[in-house]
Motif scaffolding. Sequence first.
Motif, PDB file in Angstrom:
ATOM      1  N   SER A  11      60.423 -57.776 -45.010  1.00 35.08           N
ATOM      2  CA  SER A  11      58.301 -57.019 -44.848  1.00 35.08           C
ATOM      3  C   SER A  11      57.414 -56.765 -46.085  1.00 35.08           C
ATOM      4  N   GLY A  12      58.275 -56.878 -47.134  1.00 32.98           N
ATOM      5  CA  GLY A  12      57.562 -56.272 -48.526  1.00 32.98           C
ATOM      6  C   GLY A  12      57.561 -55.123 -48.768  1.00 32.98           C
ATOM      7  N   MET A  13      58.579 -53.957 -48.502  1.00 32.20           N
ATOM      8  CA  MET A  13      58.436 -53.066 -48.379  1.00 32.20           C
ATOM      9  C   MET A  13      59.711 -52.599 -48.082  1.00 32.20           C
ATOM     10  N   PRO A  14      61.248 -51.659 -49.305  1.00 34.74           N
ATOM     11  CA  PRO A  14      61.752 -51.325 -49.262  1.00 34.74           C
ATOM     12  C   PRO A  14      62.570 -50.533 -48.124  1.00 34.74           C
ATOM     13  N   THR A  15      63.451 -50.998 -47.871  1.00 36.67           N
ATOM     14  CA  THR A  15      64.208 -50.740 -46.031  1.00 36.67           C
ATOM     15  C   THR A  15      63.830 -48.770 -45.590  1.00 36.67           C
ATOM     16  N   GLY A  16      64.379 -48.205 -46.534  1.00 40.99           N
ATOM     17  CA  GLY A  16      64.060 -47.093 -46.477  1.00 40.99           C
ATOM     18  C   GLY A  16      62.959 -46.146 -45.900  1.00 40.99           C
ATOM     19  N   LEU A  17      61.763 -47.364 -46.823  1.00 42.08           N
ATOM     20  CA  LEU A  17      59.902 -46.729 -47.514  1.00 42.08           C
ATOM     21  C   LEU A  17      59.393 -47.142 -45.431  1.00 42.08           C
ATOM     22  N   LEU A  18      60.095 -48.711 -45.300  1.00 39.56           N
ATOM     23  CA  LEU A  18      59.717 -49.474 -43.786  1.00 39.56           C
ATOM     24  C   LEU A  18      60.567 -48.119 -42.789  1.00 39.56           C
ATOM     25  N   ALA A  19      61.815 -47.536 -42.941  1.00 39.48           N
ATOM     26  CA  ALA A  19      62.209 -47.121 -41.481  1.00 39.48           C
ATOM     27  C   ALA A  19      61.408 -45.795 -41.496  1.00 39.48           C
ATOM     28  N   ILE A  20      60.929 -45.030 -42.696  1.00 41.63           N
ATOM     29  CA  ILE A  20      60.231 -43.322 -42.761  1.00 41.63           C
ATOM     30  C   ILE A  20      59.182 -43.775 -41.841  1.00 41.63           C
ATOM     31  N   TRP A  21      58.856 -44.816 -42.133  1.00 40.50           N
ATOM     32  CA  TRP A  21      56.953 -45.032 -41.856  1.00 40.50           C
ATOM     33  C   TRP A  21      57.087 -45.279 -39.674  1.00 40.50           C
ATOM     34  N   TRP A  22      57.961 -45.929 -40.041  1.00 37.80           N
ATOM     35  CA  TRP A  22      58.201 -45.823 -38.101  1.00 37.80           C
ATOM     36  C   TRP A  22      58.783 -44.635 -37.251  1.00 37.80           C
ATOM     37  N   VAL A  23      59.465 -43.618 -37.658  1.00 33.77           N
ATOM     38  CA  VAL A  23      59.565 -42.419 -37.657  1.00 33.77           C
ATOM     39  C   VAL A  23      58.686 -41.430 -37.824  1.00 33.77           C
ATOM     40  N   VAL A  24      57.517 -41.687 -39.198  1.00 33.65           N
ATOM     41  CA  VAL A  24      56.480 -41.014 -38.009  1.00 33.65           C
ATOM     42  C   VAL A  24      55.638 -41.529 -37.073  1.00 33.65           C
ATOM     43  N   GLY A  25      55.615 -42.900 -37.275  1.00 31.55           N
ATOM     44  CA  GLY A  25      54.960 -42.943 -35.834  1.00 31.55           C
ATOM     45  C   GLY A  25      55.768 -42.464 -34.419  1.00 31.55           C
ATOM     46  N   SER A  26      57.349 -42.615 -34.827  1.00 34.63           N
ATOM     47  CA  SER A  26      57.601 -41.873 -33.244  1.00 34.63           C
ATOM     48  C   SER A  26      56.967 -41.094 -32.975  1.00 34.63           C
ATOM     49  N   GLU A  27      57.197 -39.961 -34.711  1.00 33.60           N
ATOM     50  CA  GLU A  27      56.389 -38.516 -34.500  1.00 33.60           C
ATOM     51  C   GLU A  27      54.910 -38.516 -33.972  1.00 33.60           C
ATOM     52  N   ILE A  28      54.610 -39.366 -34.281  1.00 32.97           N
ATOM     53  CA  ILE A  28      53.108 -39.027 -33.957  1.00 32.97           C
ATOM     54  C   ILE A  28      52.711 -39.134 -32.515  1.00 32.97           C
TER      55      ILE A  28
ATOM     56  N   VAL D 185      67.035 -38.800 -27.826  1.00 26.85           N
ATOM     57  CA  VAL D 185      66.939 -39.370 -29.502  1.00 26.85           C
ATOM     58  C   VAL D 185      67.596 -40.170 -30.112  1.00 26.85           C
ATOM     59  N   ALA D 186      68.794 -40.353 -29.303  1.00 28.46           N
ATOM     60  CA  ALA D 186      69.722 -41.521 -30.083  1.00 28.46           C
ATOM     61  C   ALA D 186      68.528 -42.763 -29.587  1.00 28.46           C
ATOM     62  N   PHE D 187      67.952 -43.144 -28.821  1.00 30.27           N
ATOM     63  CA  PHE D 187      67.847 -44.771 -29.141  1.00 30.27           C
ATOM     64  C   PHE D 187      66.047 -44.083 -29.946  1.00 30.27           C
ATOM     65  N   LEU D 188      65.415 -43.287 -29.628  1.00 29.42           N
ATOM     66  CA  LEU D 188      65.016 -43.253 -30.888  1.00 29.42           C
ATOM     67  C   LEU D 188      65.054 -43.673 -32.236  1.00 29.42           C
ATOM     68  N   LEU D 189      67.296 -43.588 -32.717  1.00 30.25           N
ATOM     69  CA  LEU D 189      67.586 -43.382 -33.996  1.00 30.25           C
ATOM     70  C   LEU D 189      68.079 -45.227 -34.051  1.00 30.25           C
ATOM     71  N   GLY D 190      68.437 -45.269 -32.559  1.00 30.98           N
ATOM     72  CA  GLY D 190      68.593 -46.635 -32.382  1.00 30.98           C
ATOM     73  C   GLY D 190      67.437 -47.786 -32.623  1.00 30.98           C
ATOM     74  N   GLY D 191      66.191 -47.336 -31.898  1.00 30.69           N
ATOM     75  CA  GLY D 191      65.796 -48.114 -31.850  1.00 30.69           C
ATOM     76  C   GLY D 191      65.010 -49.101 -33.190  1.00 30.69           C
ATOM     77  N   ILE D 192      64.721 -47.537 -34.325  1.00 26.90           N
ATOM     78  CA  ILE D 192      64.156 -47.857 -35.879  1.00 26.90           C
ATOM     79  C   ILE D 192      65.040 -48.625 -36.929  1.00 26.90           C
ATOM     80  N   ASN D 193      66.541 -48.540 -36.200  1.00 25.64           N
ATOM     81  CA  ASN D 193      67.503 -49.283 -36.709  1.00 25.64           C
ATOM     82  C   ASN D 193      66.965 -50.685 -36.824  1.00 25.64           C
ATOM     83  N   PHE D 194      67.485 -50.515 -35.230  1.00 31.51           N
ATOM     84  CA  PHE D 194      66.587 -52.555 -34.648  1.00 31.51           C
ATOM     85  C   PHE D 194      65.916 -53.443 -35.224  1.00 31.51           C
ATOM     86  N   ILE D 195      64.453 -52.505 -35.030  1.00 28.87           N
ATOM     87  CA  ILE D 195      63.190 -52.965 -35.771  1.00 28.87           C
ATOM     88  C   ILE D 195      63.359 -52.525 -37.629  1.00 28.87           C
ATOM     89  N   THR D 196      63.911 -51.887 -38.135  1.00 29.44           N
ATOM     90  CA  THR D 196      63.583 -52.468 -39.612  1.00 29.44           C
ATOM     91  C   THR D 196      64.991 -53.415 -39.943  1.00 29.44           C
TER      92      THR D 196
END
Lengths: 189, 236, 117, 570
Positions: A11-28, D185-196
């Motif tokens: 996707s053009g960005m490192p895996t960890g960075l991509l994942a952390i943005w998704w974390v931020v999205g879910s926190e939003i 929570v389990a599926f949030l963690l799992g989901g982030i993994n799948f998407i990434t």
Amino acid sequence: MKPIATTRSTSGMPTGLLAIWWVVGSEIVIFGGLLGSYIMYRLSHDAWANQAANTNTALGTLNTFVLLTSSLFAVLAHRAAESGDGKKAARLLYYTIGGAVTFVCVKAFEWSTEIAHGYTITSNTFWSFYYTAAGIHALHVIAGAIIMAIVARDAAKNMELQRVELIGIYWHFVDIVWIFLFPLLYIAK
Amino acid sequence: MIESIVPAASSYAWEIDYIFTMIFVLTGFWFLLCEVVFFWLIFKFKAKDGQPAEYITGSEPHLKRWITIPHVLVLVCDLFILTAAVKVWYDIKQYLPEPEKTVRVIGQQWAWTFVHPGPDGVLDSSDDIRTVNELHLENETVYHYQLESVDVLHDFSVPVFRLKQDAIPGRVITGWFEPTLEGEFDVQCAEMCGIGHGLMGARVFVESAEKHAAWMATQSPVALAANFPAQRIGKE
Amino acid sequence: MSEESHTNYVKIWALLVVLLAVSVLGPMLEIQIITLLTAFGIAFVKAYLVAKYFMHINMTPRFVPYLMVTCLVFMLLFVVGTAPDVYKSEGTNWKKTAEWQYMPPSPADHGGAAEHH
Amino acid sequence: MAESIPSDSPAVADDHHGHEEPSFWSKYVFSTDHKMIAMQYMFTGMAMAVIGGFMAYAFRMQLAFPGIEVPGFGIVTPANYNALVTNHGAIMIFWVAMPVLIAAFGNYLIPLMCGCDDMVFPKLNRLSYQIFLLSAVVLLSSFFVEGGGFGGAWTAYPPLSAKAEYSLTPLGSSIWLGAVALEFVAFLLGGINFITTAMNSRAPGMKLYDIPIVIWMIVIASILFLVSVGPLIAGAIMLLFDQQLGTAFFDPARGGDPVLWQHLFWFFGHPEVYVVLLPALGITAEIITVFARKKLFGYKTVLHTTIATGVLSFTVWAHHQFISGVDPRMAHVFTLTTLLISVPIAEMMFVYIATLYGGSIRLTTPMLWGLSFIAEFLIGGVTGIFLGASGADIYFHDTYFVLAHFHYTFFPIAIIGTFAGLTFWFPKMFGRMMNDRLGKIHFWGTIIPFNFIFIPLFVLGMGGQHRRIFDYSYFPELSMPWMQDIRVLATSSLLIMLGFQVVFFYNFIVSLRSGEKASKNPWKSNTLEWTADSPPPHGNWKELPTVYRGPYEYSVPGRDEDYWPQDQPN
């Protein structure tokens, strides 16, 4: 050992960075749902303004300042990590953790004063929201500080330096949440 | 179609039955069409020796239109359904005709309390009649109901009227109905309200004007005192 | 690019602190519109500054800012869809009872008084 | 062909696998291998399905024969009944459909179909499963606390769920809520993994339009989940505080609004339908293309309609609340969006049906499941229109019509989708073929009784029968003899259907132990997972594949074989 999958970046960005943005999205959306509910209740209850008058704006301001400053340290740590200086990054991260600890201490003082004055989570729904929203945010601060300690420990040994940026992004997000919580809970009276 | 199973006993019941039939016909058509085509394709293109599958990407115009045309037609059908649904909903839930009488319906765990306006036809006056699990209505009269709940969510549902509305504690919800069929029917609670949800039934009695007046007479404080002198009178 | 943003971090921080001061001082004028503008307008400005200069959201691939905005838009959608029932205290054919404005007596009258004496 | 893959010979695979013999614990319990985690999710999900099915058996028996002592359960009291229906719903959606369809198939397929060796965060993946397992244990424990399991329906509307004096389950409701939150929570963690993983770790050459549809679907489903679940997590915390601390977020007597919970719940609850639907649709897409030997009729159409459905699914939530006190004017808006969302879904169905055109259809067991998904889901789809149209919903809300409708969507999703995927990928997962004859017996033994359970329930719903009532004899209009006969019919069909599941478990176990050895690519499929060994070793391939084309190049003219694997240069 990391799987090869982790090292790819289609996707053009490192895996960890991509994942952390998704974390931020879910926190939003978590904070969005909570604060959206709060705003609707707040606008519908004029009497809440009198309740909000009892929050301690000075301490709230102090905490905002503390978080903003800790965010500065986090981004400086990121810069140090980018230039490969793990020791400096770790030191700056410890400053950030210091900010987190200060924040939580101020919060603890603030809350205990308020509870001593009788404003508990069950006093009325304004205070329920106050403790719930600030409490969830404080949990994020604590969790962030713990993770940051782990990252800093590794960074001091020049290991996993990319994590400095990741925890930084999370930390800035926690900061942004507070930037919105502060006017919502303290300033609007 | 519904009226063959459940009698239609209110002035707007036919609207619900009508929209049901309409949706049934429209969706039934699409459903049957899809299933017929589907099974026909399965039988037509079952694997046969020496006959390979065709290479079709789905972008060929002469084939793609078999998707796009039904797609547009579905949208058109949706518009019909939308129009009908909005109309029916507006008539039943949004628009309130002038009431001839108003009743108050109060749900609680696990019974219905009905406050009838009494002989003077005005709610919240001294001759209100309060009953539990019995709603008495006069036929062909436009009623408003004020729906309340004292504890949890309930749902005031009268299937023969095609009427259903949640009762929410902390809210007063107004609606209307006009009974058109005399008889005795079910009132049900249609929202989970705890252990006794399955017991929370009531009866609605739709009566002619004379019978209704006679019933009201039996419920007057004087009549009640005569019948049950030892009991507290069922009104506050 | 990165060299330029490096020198800016402390300046951005100083700007944020100034904005914080404005957002605290603004409401002291006790003019509603200014309170709203300073408190919430500035919150958005601060969030933007943090997102752009600290989180470097503008240096990530395009979909990241879009994703964040999408999340916010969905939350806005949620509020818009919910407000007619939750924010309003009456609507078509329904109204909330007086308990909606329920407010118990202020705890300061009891607890606070006990604290001081 | 498959033989051209470097890591082909069994000796190589064994060597790759055998240099360290992992202990039982590190191989089966604390494994970070995506395939093992997928199996853990799969078997946990199946165990929960058995529990959920047993609950269905208990309360269906009570409905057909009110008051009898149900064999294996005992007398079903009203409190039991409520707890059973509540947890049946919650289990089947959160602990069966989601773990099996998203987590199990997602875990298994995403790395294999994207051509990488594992998920990007293997430890996070393991943690996600462990939290999920914990949530399942917590949920089941709620039945054994004082007051029994939570019985306020899976929607948990307050004030019933918020106060123990209303629900009479002082602990059960909080434990239930906590279990649901843990599961999220389990599926949030799992989901982030799948998407990434799907975004970042695809094989070289695999462009966006070369990703198999099932991966797209799982990823879009994960995104939908991630973006919609937030308000409900916030709401769950608020409700938990209402229950345990005595706050008044949803208490109307103290300035709260119970309708807020309904919005928080359904803002998640409706996208959740698509969260579980999409993976099942994706599995179906893989199966019908393989067994019809056809390219998918419009890959991009499917993809675009999926995205359209996903976005629209955020705008329709209040159609669950038409008569639960939302403002009548809002119903028009939500009717409009609800009818709109039927358009992309209908188009997707048309595409699936059109894919059969010109094919060479082989009716194997997985294909039967895949086809029956389309046939049965159509019923679920069209009956949804009755409920989405606000006017008709006045009558149908909370009747058995609703119940039959969503069982016609969730049964194809959770049960048919799972069996389709399981029978299709069984050779890859376990290296052996499943018995096709037993598979077909099980298929017909499941599908026919299924229709006999739920078609009659549509009729009951039209008769005005409401949900969640443990004994209809208290309602004269609902206790007529013909209605009771229908209930007995539905229950006996359920018993037959449950009985036929024995055939599946027998087939599963026997095939696992002594089924015919599966080759690498028994179905002659194109996608990458079929180029790995059956079952794939840890790390999946010795040399990770490169992708040259889309996943559905079947029956391309001018080629000897009727399939063209994605990793073959020409």
